[in-house]
Design an enzyme around this catalytic site. Sequence first.
Site, PDB file in Angstrom:
ATOM      1  N   TYR A   1     -52.235  10.993 -21.325  1.00  0.00           N
ATOM      2  CA  TYR A   1     -51.021  11.780 -21.536  1.00  0.00           C
ATOM      3  C   TYR A   1     -49.877  10.937 -22.106  1.00  0.00           C
ATOM      4  CZ  TYR A   1     -53.376  15.237 -18.561  1.00  0.00           C
ATOM      5  OH  TYR A   1     -54.277  16.126 -18.032  1.00  0.00           O
TER       6      TYR A   1
ATOM      7  N   LYS B   1     -65.032   7.411 -15.198  1.00  0.00           N
ATOM      8  CA  LYS B   1     -66.128   7.799 -16.092  1.00  0.00           C
ATOM      9  C   LYS B   1     -66.654   6.500 -16.703  1.00  0.00           C
ATOM     10  CE  LYS B   1     -68.559  11.007 -18.216  1.00  0.00           C
ATOM     11  NZ  LYS B   1     -69.609  11.746 -17.491  1.00  0.00           N
TER      12      LYS B   1
ATOM     13  N   ASP C   1     -67.380  13.803 -13.234  1.00  0.00           N
ATOM     14  CA  ASP C   1     -68.117  15.075 -13.286  1.00  0.00           C
ATOM     15  C   ASP C   1     -68.782  15.359 -11.945  1.00  0.00           C
ATOM     16  OD1 ASP C   1     -69.453  12.770 -14.007  1.00  0.00           O
ATOM     17  OD2 ASP C   1     -70.744  13.689 -15.511  1.00  0.00           O
TER      18      ASP C   1
ATOM     19  N   ASP D   1     -55.113  15.081 -12.624  1.00  0.00           N
ATOM     20  CA  ASP D   1     -54.466  16.355 -12.932  1.00  0.00           C
ATOM     21  C   ASP D   1     -55.441  17.503 -12.618  1.00  0.00           C
ATOM     22  OD1 ASP D   1     -52.873  18.323 -13.970  1.00  0.00           O
ATOM     23  OD2 ASP D   1     -53.057  17.707 -16.064  1.00  0.00           O
TER      24      ASP D   1
ATOM     25  N   ASP E   1     -55.762  19.896  -8.829  1.00  0.00           N
ATOM     26  CA  ASP E   1     -55.675  21.357  -8.865  1.00  0.00           C
ATOM     27  C   ASP E   1     -56.907  21.985  -8.229  1.00  0.00           C
ATOM     28  OD1 ASP E   1     -53.219  21.530  -9.981  1.00  0.00           O
ATOM     29  OD2 ASP E   1     -53.833  22.615 -11.790  1.00  0.00           O
TER      30      ASP E   1
END
Length: 360
Positions: free
Chosen positions: A146, A195, A227, A251, A255
């Site tokens: 980001y 990852k 994942d 992020d 959620d």
Amino acid sequence: MNFNVAVIPGDGIGPEIVAEARKVLDKVGQKFGHNFNYTEVLLGGVSIDACGVPLSDEALETAKKSDAVLLGAVGGVVGVDKWYELPPHLRPEAGLLAIRKGLGLFANLRPAYLYNELKAACPLKESIAEAGFDMVVVRELTGGLYFGERKTEEVDGVLTATDTLTYNENEIRRIAIKAFEIAMKRNKNVISVDKANVLDSSRLWKKVVNEVAADYPEVTLTHMLVDNCAMQLVKDPAQFDVILTENMFGDILSDEASMITGSIGMLSSASLSEGKLGLYEPSHGAAPDIAGKDIANPIATILSAAMMLRYSFDLDKEADAVEAAVKKVLEDGIRTGDIMSEGCTQVGCSGMGDAICERI
Ligand code: NAD
């Protein structure tokens, strides 16, 4: 002890829920012999009305000088509130970004806890919800994808967009230290999510997290691919205590973790800086649809104040008392409208604050 708290009621239901959190802090102060001195700070729409900007320099200075910041919520309704006729950098939400940046908040904490009494709201299978869960997602907040360089250009006549994901070892080390410190206050279990089978940034992440782990021999560290983590959160959420991860993964995963609790009015959050200063706020927004009606659920803000006691003031016993009072209120069948169920007693925002104070 004395603590200076910058209080930001903000917009919508902000002033109502923050008033209840203050009530609870005052009760904690009375019971445990502390003094909380509040300074009100303007942020968001109310600040635009008063000063023409969503966060003034003076407001930021007051927040910086305090021991911690307690925030309600900011924002209104596009098309209804005139704040949204302003350019984006002058709108209420721009104040939020400015205060996070101004205070150097690089660590975001989002706990996800399934209360026994609210299990029916959990969207997972009963057999999974039955085991319950109690985790916190520690997300790096100021680096990664980001904040990397980005561009869109034509390459050989084809529109091509590029985003870059960069982390240096110092950025990784400071968030990892936060996560291990938090784990020491909880169940001493960190699952670091990356990852690393694909990304260089993740391989560096893993290396630095392993180095930090060496300083915390009591904490168990496991590495998990992002994942797999997304699957495990809905398959077996009880396995998680502290999830440590970078900005974008955090992020998405935070959620997902909050979604499985099923109740938006219950979700607290904290954003921490290098030192003890932190900003504490509910995960929900300003809920303009129910503002001023004394029906908002103040529990997320009250639990955020409990996080403030724990992480900025190191008052673990006091934080435990607030969290226990919230549990007791639910056990006693007291509910605001958003979490109401049959056979329970419905109270308003201030009634819920009173009920929690009575149980501290
Ligand atoms: P929201 O979280 O404010 O509301 C979503 C829904 O949940 C609404 O129906 C609302 O009534 C309900 N709800 C939220 N909190 C509740 C509570 N404590 N008790 C009972 N019900 C509650 O999200 P939104 O409607 O998308 O956003 C409204 C405004 O808030 C917008 O201006 C948005 O930009 C702003 N916002 C601010 C923050 C923040 O201050 N950190 C975060 C998200 C949204």
